[in-house]
Design a protein around this motif. Sequence first.
Motif, short mmCIF file in Angstrom:
data_model
loop_
_atom_site.label_atom_id
_atom_site.label_comp_id
_atom_site.label_asym_id
_atom_site.label_seq_id
_atom_site.Cartn_x
_atom_site.Cartn_y
_atom_site.Cartn_z
N GLY A 1 1.03 -0.66 -0.50
CA GLY A 1 -0.08 0.56 0.11
C GLY A 1 0.54 1.79 0.35
O GLY A 1 0.20 2.65 0.38
N GLY B 1 -3.84 6.48 4.65
CA GLY B 1 -4.02 5.07 3.37
C GLY B 1 -2.72 4.49 3.02
O GLY B 1 -3.60 3.84 1.71
N GLU B 2 -2.04 4.42 3.39
CA GLU B 2 -0.98 3.78 3.08
C GLU B 2 -0.36 2.28 3.78
O GLU B 2 -1.31 1.61 3.64
CB GLU B 2 0.48 3.92 3.01
CG GLU B 2 0.04 5.99 1.85
CD GLU B 2 1.75 5.92 1.47
OE1 GLU B 2 2.54 5.76 1.22
OE2 GLU B 2 1.42 7.80 1.43
N GLU C 1 -13.21 6.67 1.34
CA GLU C 1 -12.71 6.92 0.38
C GLU C 1 -12.12 8.15 -0.32
O GLU C 1 -12.16 9.24 0.15
CB GLU C 1 -13.85 7.36 -1.17
CG GLU C 1 -13.27 6.71 -2.09
CD GLU C 1 -13.45 5.51 -2.79
OE1 GLU C 1 -12.65 6.06 -4.00
OE2 GLU C 1 -13.62 4.45 -2.64
N LEU D 1 2.49 4.51 -0.79
CA LEU D 1 2.47 5.80 -2.21
C LEU D 1 3.06 6.66 -2.01
O LEU D 1 4.19 7.20 -3.17
CB LEU D 1 1.21 6.23 -2.01
CG LEU D 1 0.32 5.22 -2.17
CD1 LEU D 1 -1.39 6.16 -1.87
CD2 LEU D 1 0.27 4.43 -3.49
N ARG E 1 -10.87 13.83 -3.20
CA ARG E 1 -10.82 12.18 -3.65
C ARG E 1 -12.50 11.90 -4.61
O ARG E 1 -12.69 12.46 -5.43
CB ARG E 1 -11.12 11.45 -3.15
CG ARG E 1 -11.55 10.34 -3.59
CD ARG E 1 -10.55 9.71 -4.92
NE ARG E 1 -11.57 8.91 -5.46
CZ ARG E 1 -11.47 8.08 -6.61
NH1 ARG E 1 -10.32 8.92 -7.20
NH2 ARG E 1 -11.76 7.32 -7.59
N TYR F 1 4.98 9.22 -10.66
CA TYR F 1 2.85 9.70 -10.02
C TYR F 1 2.83 10.77 -10.59
O TYR F 1 1.99 11.24 -11.67
CB TYR F 1 2.44 8.96 -9.17
CG TYR F 1 1.12 9.05 -9.29
CD1 TYR F 1 0.01 8.44 -9.41
CD2 TYR F 1 0.33 10.21 -8.03
CE1 TYR F 1 -0.79 8.27 -9.53
CE2 TYR F 1 -0.97 10.49 -8.13
CZ TYR F 1 -2.21 9.18 -8.46
OH TYR F 1 -3.04 9.63 -8.74
N GLN G 1 -7.84 4.64 -3.69
CA GLN G 1 -7.93 2.94 -3.06
C GLN G 1 -9.08 2.43 -2.31
O GLN G 1 -9.93 3.33 -2.29
CB GLN G 1 -6.75 2.97 -2.37
CG GLN G 1 -4.98 4.36 -2.70
CD GLN G 1 -4.77 3.44 -4.02
OE1 GLN G 1 -4.33 2.41 -3.61
NE2 GLN G 1 -4.27 3.70 -5.31
N THR G 2 -7.89 1.40 -1.83
CA THR G 2 -9.34 0.83 -1.25
C THR G 2 -9.66 1.84 0.79
O THR G 2 -8.78 2.41 0.40
CB THR G 2 -8.55 -0.54 -0.08
OG1 THR G 2 -8.38 -1.68 -1.19
CG2 THR G 2 -10.11 -1.49 0.74
N ARG H 1 -6.62 8.91 -5.39
CA ARG H 1 -6.57 8.15 -5.99
C ARG H 1 -7.73 6.87 -6.31
O ARG H 1 -7.30 5.69 -6.65
CB ARG H 1 -5.00 7.37 -5.82
CG ARG H 1 -4.05 7.81 -5.97
CD ARG H 1 -2.39 7.83 -5.98
NE ARG H 1 -1.24 8.61 -5.60
CZ ARG H 1 -0.03 8.32 -5.76
NH1 ARG H 1 0.29 7.04 -6.11
NH2 ARG H 1 1.00 8.91 -5.18
#
Length: 355
Positions: free
Chosen positions: A140, A172-173, A229, A142, A324, A287, A234-235, A232
């Motif tokens: 995960g 979120g990583e 959310e 990023l 997001r 990225y 992600q989950t 990007r």
Amino acid sequence: MSTLFVAAGGGGDALGVLLARRVLEPEMDDGDVFVSTCAWERLRIDPVPGPRSRGDFIGLRLVDGVRAEISTTTDTLPPGRSVLPRLAGDVDARLFLHDLADGAVGLAEQLQHLARALGADSLTVVDVGGDVVARGDEPGLLSPLADSLTLAAALRSGLPVRLAVVGPGVDGELPAEQVIAILGGLGGTQVGTLGTADVDRVGDSLGWHPTEATTLAAAAARGLRGAVEMRRGQTPVPVSEASATVWRLDAVVTYDFPLAEALINTRSLGSAETIIRGITTVDELDYERRRARERREIPSRTVTAADIANASLARGASHITTRRLLEATSGDVPSYETARFDGLGLWALEALARG
């Protein structure tokens, strides 16, 4: 012992310092809080990939002969932009700019100079979320470059270094459990939990600042539970009691942080990027370069907030960040407040789905 707080990854971490200040240094008066940060904004704010240097700014105040302090009259040279001058006007602390252009060697010299000029005898590196503890092979992961380069520079400075993690997992990583396990294995301890009073101190800034991770930590302190959310797509990131906790490692040893150790002798951002690219499978600069090209070449799509909300609900999320939402809809942020969580940059998906 007085300390210079060093935001590991940029402006979001700088706001995270101020959110967690009471927990980290309960005896420190507001006016004595010194925070140094780099300027690395998302592309919607700054269209130029990568972090800005001190030379990209005008109006920085002198600190012992060096242009370094951010004020409300500080600005960036076009086409760059930064939210740091606005943040400087919002908070009761002094903000300073460091840059990553000369790698860990150059940044260490900047931190040494700042600490000496401000009378600080230690550095406290603060990372919101905790990806700074990554080994490099986490699926995960990023954005390891800025965090690891900043920690490497702090360790190279020769000053005592502490590491603080605010809200394990909220970036979120790395999952919260993994961050906590690594910190615990290194001797880190939970030093406190964020509360509503901590959020209230910086609530105005959190209402407009684009940071996702610090917003999640603040939302957890105000009672949010669910899954969010984020960037990007992600989950969705779980928000739990752990999301409002603050951890600290008082004895930071270079070999315990392999990414920082690999960067400790770098003399340019380019060389640091090359090293990170060789160790991990991600490079946030690559990225951003790719996204910048796509923004120029790919026509914008017509996607509404309701479309994104329904898709996110199906993925198990309960809320979505402003960042997001902007990323996915090309700017379609609802004007009504009923979907917003407690004045923060989070939106309840069920309310958005109803339109």
